[in-house]
Design an enzyme around this catalytic site. Structure first.
Site, PDB file in Angstrom:
ATOM      1  N   LEU A  37       0.860  -1.183   0.000  1.00  0.00           N
ATOM      2  CA  LEU A  37       0.000   0.000   0.000  1.00  0.00           C
ATOM      3  C   LEU A  37       0.897   1.235   0.000  1.00  0.00           C
ATOM      4  CD1 LEU A  37      -2.917  -0.624   2.550  1.00  0.00           C
ATOM      5  CD2 LEU A  37      -3.128  -0.223   0.103  1.00  0.00           C
ATOM      6  N   ASP A  38       0.575   2.220  -0.830  1.00  0.00           N
ATOM      7  CA  ASP A  38       1.347   3.463  -0.846  1.00  0.00           C
ATOM      8  C   ASP A  38       1.260   4.148   0.520  1.00  0.00           C
ATOM      9  OD1 ASP A  38       2.029   3.103  -3.478  1.00  0.00           O
ATOM     10  OD2 ASP A  38       0.430   4.368  -4.273  1.00  0.00           O
TER      11      ASP A  38
END
Length: 304
Positions: A37-38
């Site tokens: 996940l960013d």
């Protein structure tokens, strides 16, 4: 600990940051995650503990669900609000226009991976090139959008939110940018919350703060789910004691001796293999040519 713990990733943490924290809280080094996940994203991040890390390569094709905020009217080099603003557009969009273009993005579509991504080009990560100011040509990739819903849109601020259920490998910020382009303007992703991944949802997740509290109380292990939960959607096959021993030693099982094979039993299908007592031993793959169920991956614990 062996199994899965689902973390609600906080904003501004990388997935690796979360892994580092959980290694300390769990007191073990062998921890992996099921999909990056960013940093700006929050939400469901399943972590694999101990022997469950063996499952990582088998989960790449799991579908995911997100709630994504978007902003129309400008574009950035990262396709989200954290990037450098490159261009603006004064075109005003109405909610009905967005509803009209969403069908073009449902189903099987093609995406060009953003430069700020982990995709490799000639052995280099695209984000490494992007940070050097280099942009290269990228090949389109097929992805599937199973569900795309406009939850809200403010025509004054030109901002809104989408629910997206999609295949692995889908870039939500690219989707926001492509929707903006289809509308004759620009679009960026303003927020991202993953609500489902690897079969788990937000209701299954625990925050990092809660994980720290449980660790201090010595009760964190209660949040660890069995490895088998990663494959709950797969048919289960309970074998005899002799078959369980053979399977755990890496031996294939004869299909003729597996009456009532669950699922469709097609070649290549894989099943959860259980001991006579119902303990999860591992995954088996149907090989019709050899008429056997071969070992795909073992997860059994010693003593089962």
């Amino acid at each position: 600990m062996n199994g899965v713990i689902v973390i609600d990733k906080p904003q501004d943490f990388t997935s690796f940051d979360v892994v580092a924290v959980m290694r300390r809280l769990c007191g073990q080094k062998k921890i992996g995650h099921t999909g990056t996940l960013d940093p700006m994203a929050t939400g469901v991040l399943p972590l694999l503990l101990g022997k469950a890390t063996r499952a990582a390569s088998l989960l790449d094709d799991t579908d995911k669900e997100y709630r994504a905020g978007f902003q129309l009217g400008y574009r950035t080099d990262t396709q989200d609000i954290t990037g450098k603003k490159l261009q603006e557009c004064g075109e005003r969009v109405q909610k009905a226009q967005i509803e009209a273009v969403l069908p073009y993005f449902r189903g099987n579509i093609w995406q060009i991976p953003p430069m700020y991504s982990a995709v490799q080009k000639n052995g280099q990560r695209l984000y490494t090139l992007a940070r050097q100011g280099i942009e290269v040509e990228r090949d389109k990739r097929p992805v599937t959008i199973y569900e795309l819903i406009l939850n809200e849109f403010d025509e004054n601020t030109q901002s809104g939110a989408l629910t997206v259920r999609c295949s692995a490998g889908t870039y939500i910020r690219t989707l926001c940018a492509d929707i903006g382009e289809r509308l004759g303007t620009f679009g960026v992703m303003s927020s991202l919350r993953r609500t489902r991944a690897a079969g788990f949802s937000l209701k299954d997740a625990v925050s990092l703060d809660e994980a720290k509290r449980l660790s201090e109380q010595g009760t964190l292990e209660r949040m660890v789910r069995p490895t088998e939960s990663l494959f709950s959607g797969r048919p289960a096959l309970r074998v005899t004691g002799a078959q369980a021993r053979r399977f755990c030693n890496g031996g294939a099982l004869s299909l003729e001796r597996l009456p009532g094979l669950p699922g469709d039993g097609t070649d290549g299908a894989f099943l959860r293999v259980l001991s006579p007592e119902g303990s999860f031993l591992g995954l088996g793959t149907v090989d019709r040519e050899k008429a056997e169920l071969s070992v795909l991956r073992l997860f059994y614990e010693e003593g089962n």
